[in-house]
Enzyme design. Structure first.
Site, PDB file in Angstrom:
ATOM      1  N   HIS A  14     -49.866 -33.716  34.762  1.00 10.67           N
ATOM      2  CA  HIS A  14     -49.007 -33.070  35.851  1.00 10.67           C
ATOM      3  C   HIS A  14     -49.389 -33.378  37.343  1.00 10.67           C
ATOM      4  CE1 HIS A  14     -47.443 -30.241  33.054  1.00 10.67           C
ATOM      5  NE2 HIS A  14     -48.311 -30.252  32.461  1.00 10.67           N
ATOM      6  N   CYS A  46     -93.381 -17.486  46.187  1.00 10.21           N
ATOM      7  CA  CYS A  46     -94.277 -17.058  46.983  1.00 10.21           C
ATOM      8  C   CYS A  46     -95.671 -17.850  47.237  1.00 10.21           C
ATOM      9  CB  CYS A  46     -94.956 -15.526  46.842  1.00 10.21           C
ATOM     10  SG  CYS A  46     -93.787 -14.355  46.335  1.00 10.21           S
ATOM     11  N   ASN A  62     -98.002 -14.032  42.382  1.00  8.00           N
ATOM     12  CA  ASN A  62     -96.757 -14.664  42.333  1.00  8.00           C
ATOM     13  C   ASN A  62     -96.025 -14.349  40.895  1.00  8.00           C
ATOM     14  OD1 ASN A  62     -97.138 -15.662  44.770  1.00  8.00           O
ATOM     15  ND2 ASN A  62     -97.151 -17.773  44.244  1.00  8.00           N
ATOM     16  N   GLY A  63     -95.027 -14.213  40.804  1.00  6.95           N
ATOM     17  CA  GLY A  63     -94.402 -13.902  39.250  1.00  6.95           C
ATOM     18  C   GLY A  63     -93.657 -12.633  39.207  1.00  6.95           C
ATOM     19  N   GLU A  96     -67.593 -27.898  40.343  1.00  4.11           N
ATOM     20  CA  GLU A  96     -68.728 -27.732  40.749  1.00  4.11           C
ATOM     21  C   GLU A  96     -69.505 -29.092  41.013  1.00  4.11           C
ATOM     22  OE1 GLU A  96     -72.788 -26.683  42.677  1.00  4.11           O
ATOM     23  OE2 GLU A  96     -70.521 -25.699  42.700  1.00  4.11           O
ATOM     24  N   LYS A 145     -70.526 -31.297  44.262  1.00  5.20           N
ATOM     25  CA  LYS A 145     -71.611 -31.630  44.357  1.00  5.20           C
ATOM     26  C   LYS A 145     -71.780 -33.058  45.112  1.00  5.20           C
ATOM     27  CE  LYS A 145     -74.110 -28.118  44.421  1.00  5.20           C
ATOM     28  NZ  LYS A 145     -73.230 -27.673  44.922  1.00  5.20           N
ATOM     29  N   LYS A 175     -76.488 -24.338  55.550  1.00  3.47           N
ATOM     30  CA  LYS A 175     -77.048 -23.629  54.192  1.00  3.47           C
ATOM     31  C   LYS A 175     -76.275 -22.391  53.967  1.00  3.47           C
ATOM     32  CE  LYS A 175     -79.258 -23.163  50.376  1.00  3.47           C
ATOM     33  NZ  LYS A 175     -78.836 -24.134  49.105  1.00  3.47           N
ATOM     34  N   GLU A 206     -69.902 -33.143  48.570  1.00  2.00           N
ATOM     35  CA  GLU A 206     -71.057 -32.742  49.656  1.00  2.00           C
ATOM     36  C   GLU A 206     -72.250 -33.643  50.140  1.00  2.00           C
ATOM     37  OE1 GLU A 206     -71.691 -27.772  49.165  1.00  2.00           O
ATOM     38  OE2 GLU A 206     -72.508 -29.226  47.692  1.00  2.00           O
ATOM     39  N   TRP A 258     -92.156 -13.725  49.085  1.00  2.00           N
ATOM     40  CA  TRP A 258     -90.630 -13.614  49.102  1.00  2.00           C
ATOM     41  C   TRP A 258     -90.225 -12.467  48.271  1.00  2.00           C
ATOM     42  CZ3 TRP A 258     -86.656 -16.428  51.070  1.00  2.00           C
ATOM     43  CH2 TRP A 258     -85.321 -16.274  50.406  1.00  2.00           C
ATOM     44  N   ARG A 298     -91.963 -23.042  51.635  1.00  2.00           N
ATOM     45  CA  ARG A 298     -91.266 -22.204  50.169  1.00  2.00           C
ATOM     46  C   ARG A 298     -90.481 -21.012  50.790  1.00  2.00           C
ATOM     47  NH1 ARG A 298     -94.562 -23.752  45.926  1.00  2.00           N
ATOM     48  NH2 ARG A 298     -94.331 -21.296  44.973  1.00  2.00           N
TER      49      ARG A 298
END
Length: 609
Positions: free
Chosen positions: A505, A2, A98-99, A482, A486, A604, A489, A74, A27
């Site tokens: 193989h 936030c 925030n938190g 992954e 990355k 996204k 991408e 948020w 943000r």
């Protein structure tokens, strides 16, 4: 993630607050609001939606004040509604926060007994009431804040004003960012530096367990015990664009470095280490629900699917419950055997991924219970699920997922332990051992990130490669997938992830002196076999990058690049191995001149099938 902005000075605070909130829009947020004192008390203007909606709300009003607070939220506790938007105001005290307040339900019940009532679903309103309880218009505001924060457990960055002391603004920090701005006759507080730059470049970065008091005459900082702090004033030289990224060159790099915090935020308040158990309210299913589950289906796309592959390993290992992991776009078309007694887990950062939503609807149609692991409160996936585990990663601006991935893993560890405890397959001691390791992961991550320059230097030797091969075994095999994803991408280099045992193989035919081979070498029983795979690659000229653990001294060879991560519980190793692979992809992409944050052809959130 936030946004907070606070102002006290000689100018009209309202316009400054709105401008500051606009500078924090990057943000991400779903509601916005401001609070300021006037002769009749504290006035609040807030709404769900965007800052332009807040501007429409106050348009035409003649508002003037030299002090105030603003916030963009948020959603975490409670959906994106006007009632849940900040600031919260109770009995002459207003708070932006925030938190996460971990013990807010306990505090809420206690405050209700003292006559407090609540209008939102948030933990932040409880914190406001707690400060008001200690203040009562008699205690200095900073003292009331200190007393409240000794009772509140969790993380926070807060701004507080009171109608009883309209010339004072109090700010406090614990494990959530907060910065003070020192201007000419004006003083500011914000959750991030961009909100301050139009007024000053002289800032104080607040440290944990510090409280600041801002008045028209200056700023004083103390610790929670009231001892004065000699706060260092820093001069910010970043450009406004760099400031949005926290001084980092790209959002992706900033988000990689945020992972120690986002992992901690995701697990915080969701378990009891003392009891060696999980808080089932935070999982969304009761212990009885999970005790009776027959089968678990983990369904996702892209990076989230890789998290699901690790989740399968975790759930089957910890809870001995049969688990399948599916690519969401394939799930409906294989006529899956799923129904009552099964749990379908949708893993989705945005909660709007079209293929995952379609699979989720099909699972519900067949009678399965649905759990969503999601980062966005109020998203389609979370609304249509029986239960939700929110990953508190905050907005992820970079298209290539980093912090959302490790936050999803953190949520899956909790889910696996919850099922294991419910079924009696995992003892409290075993749970406590894994949780203790999980709690230490953010600190270990920070140590890895401090050695980013080593990865940057290593990456220079591989930036011109045209192909990569990533190898791993067991629970770390999805990390090889992954890492390869990355790299392809954001650098547009062809890369493949493979189970190391499958190298002979087929993929071994690719190895020559031009092919970098990235090998993940854990400290468990698979390390010997991986070391044999490395020797096979080197004997055919392969250029090896070995990502190992600190006791893997047999990796320190002159004929290969080595990066070591700290030792941890074998089940937790994927969280640590993820970071160097993210950094390798990032630095190679930068060296190749690629658009790291917005790679070509990618979006996204994929909202069409």
């Amino acid at each position: 993630m936030c946004g907070i902005i606070g102002y006290i000075g000689t100018h009209n605070a309202v316009s400054i607050l709105v401008d500051g909130l606009k500078r924090l829009e990057y943000r991400g947020y779903d509601s916005a609001g401001i609070v300021f004192p006037c002769p009749s008390g504290l006035e609040v203007r807030r709404c769900a939606g965007k800052i332009r909606d807040l501007e429409s709300l106050i348009d035409g009003e003649s508002i003037s004040s030299n002090i105030g607070l603003g916030h963009t939220r948020w959603a975490t506790h409670g959906g994106p509604t006007t009632e849940n938007a900040h600031p919260h105001r109770i009995q002459g005290v207003a708070v932006v926060h925030n938190g996460i307040v971990e013990n807010y339900m306990e505090l809420k019940q206690r405050l209700k007994k003292h006559g407090f009532s609540f209008n939102s679903d948030t933990d932040s309103e409880v914190l406001c009431a707690l400060i008001a309880f200690h203040c009562k218009g008699e205690v200095p505001l900073e003292e009331a804040v200190k007393q409240a924060l000794t009772e509140a457990e969790g993380s926070f960055a807060i701004g507080v004003i009171s109608e009883y002391e309209p010339d004072k603004l109090v700010a406090a920090k614990k494990e959530s960012p907060l910065v003070l701005g020192l201007g000419e006759g004006e003083y500011l507080v914000a959750s991030d530096i961009p909100a301050l730059l139009s007024h000053t470049r002289d800032v104080i970065i607040m440290r944990d367990r510090q409280i600041a008091v801002l008045t028209p005459h200056g700023v004083s900082v103390t610790d929670f015990e009231g001892q004065p702090v000699d706060a260092e004033v820093e001069k910010i030289t970043w450009s406004p664009a760099m400031a949005e990224k926290g001084g980092y060159r790209h959002f992706m790099l900033k988000e990689i470095f945020e992972q120690p915090r986002t992992v901690m935020d995701t697990i915080r308040g969701r378990f009891s280490l003392e009891a060696g158990d999980i808080n089932y309210e935070e999982i969304g299913f009761s212990r009885e629900d999970l005790a009776g589950v027959k089968k678990v289906f983990l369904v996702a796309c892209g990076t989230s699917w890789h998290a699901g592959l690790i989740g399968k390993y975790l759930i089957e290992t910890i809870s001995r419950t049969t688990t399948e992991t599916d690519i969401a776009s394939e799930f409906r078309y294989r006529n899956p055997i799923i129904g009552p007694g099964d749990i379908f887990v949708a893993i989705t950062q945005s909660g709007e991924t079209a293929d995952t939503l379609a699979a989720q609807k099909e699972a519900r149609r067949r009678g399965a219970k649905v759990l969503s692991i999601c980062n966005v409160v109020g998203s389609s996936s979370s609304r249509e699920a029986d239960a939700v585990i929110y990953t508190h990663a905050g907005p992820e601006i970079g298209v290539a997922s980093t912090k959302a991935f490790t936050s999803q893993l953190a949520a899956l560890y909790l889910l696996a332990l919850a099922i294991g405890r419910a079924k009696g397959a995992c003892s409290s001691d075993e749970t406590r051992e894994i949780l203790s390791g999980l709690i230490s992961i953010p600190h270990l991550m920070e140590g890895i990130l401090q050695r980013e320059s080593d990865i940057a230097e290593m990456s220079k030797r591989y930036a011109k490669a045209t192909d990569f091969l990533y190898l791993a075994r067991g629970i770390n095999y999805p990390i090889a997938l992954e890492g390869a994803l990355k790299l392809k991408e954001i650098s547009y280099i062809h890369a493949e992830g493979y189970p190391a045992g499958e190298m002979k193989h087929g993929p071994i035919a690719l190895i020559d002196d031009e092919l970098p081979v990235v090998a993940i070498v854990p400290g468990d029983g698979a390390s010997g076999k991986i070391l044999a795979n490395i020797e096979e690659a080197k004997s055919r000229g392969g250029r090896v990058i070995a990502i190992g653990v600190e006791d893997g001294k047999n990796l320190c060879r002159e004929d290969q690049d080595v990066f070591l991560v700290p030792n941890t519980h074998p089940l937790l190793a994927p969280l640590l191995f993820s970071l160097p692979l993210q950094l390798i992809a990032y630095h190679i992409a930068v060296l190749r001149g690629c658009d790291v944050d917005q790679p070509r052809n990618l979006a996204k959130s994929v909202t069409v099938e």
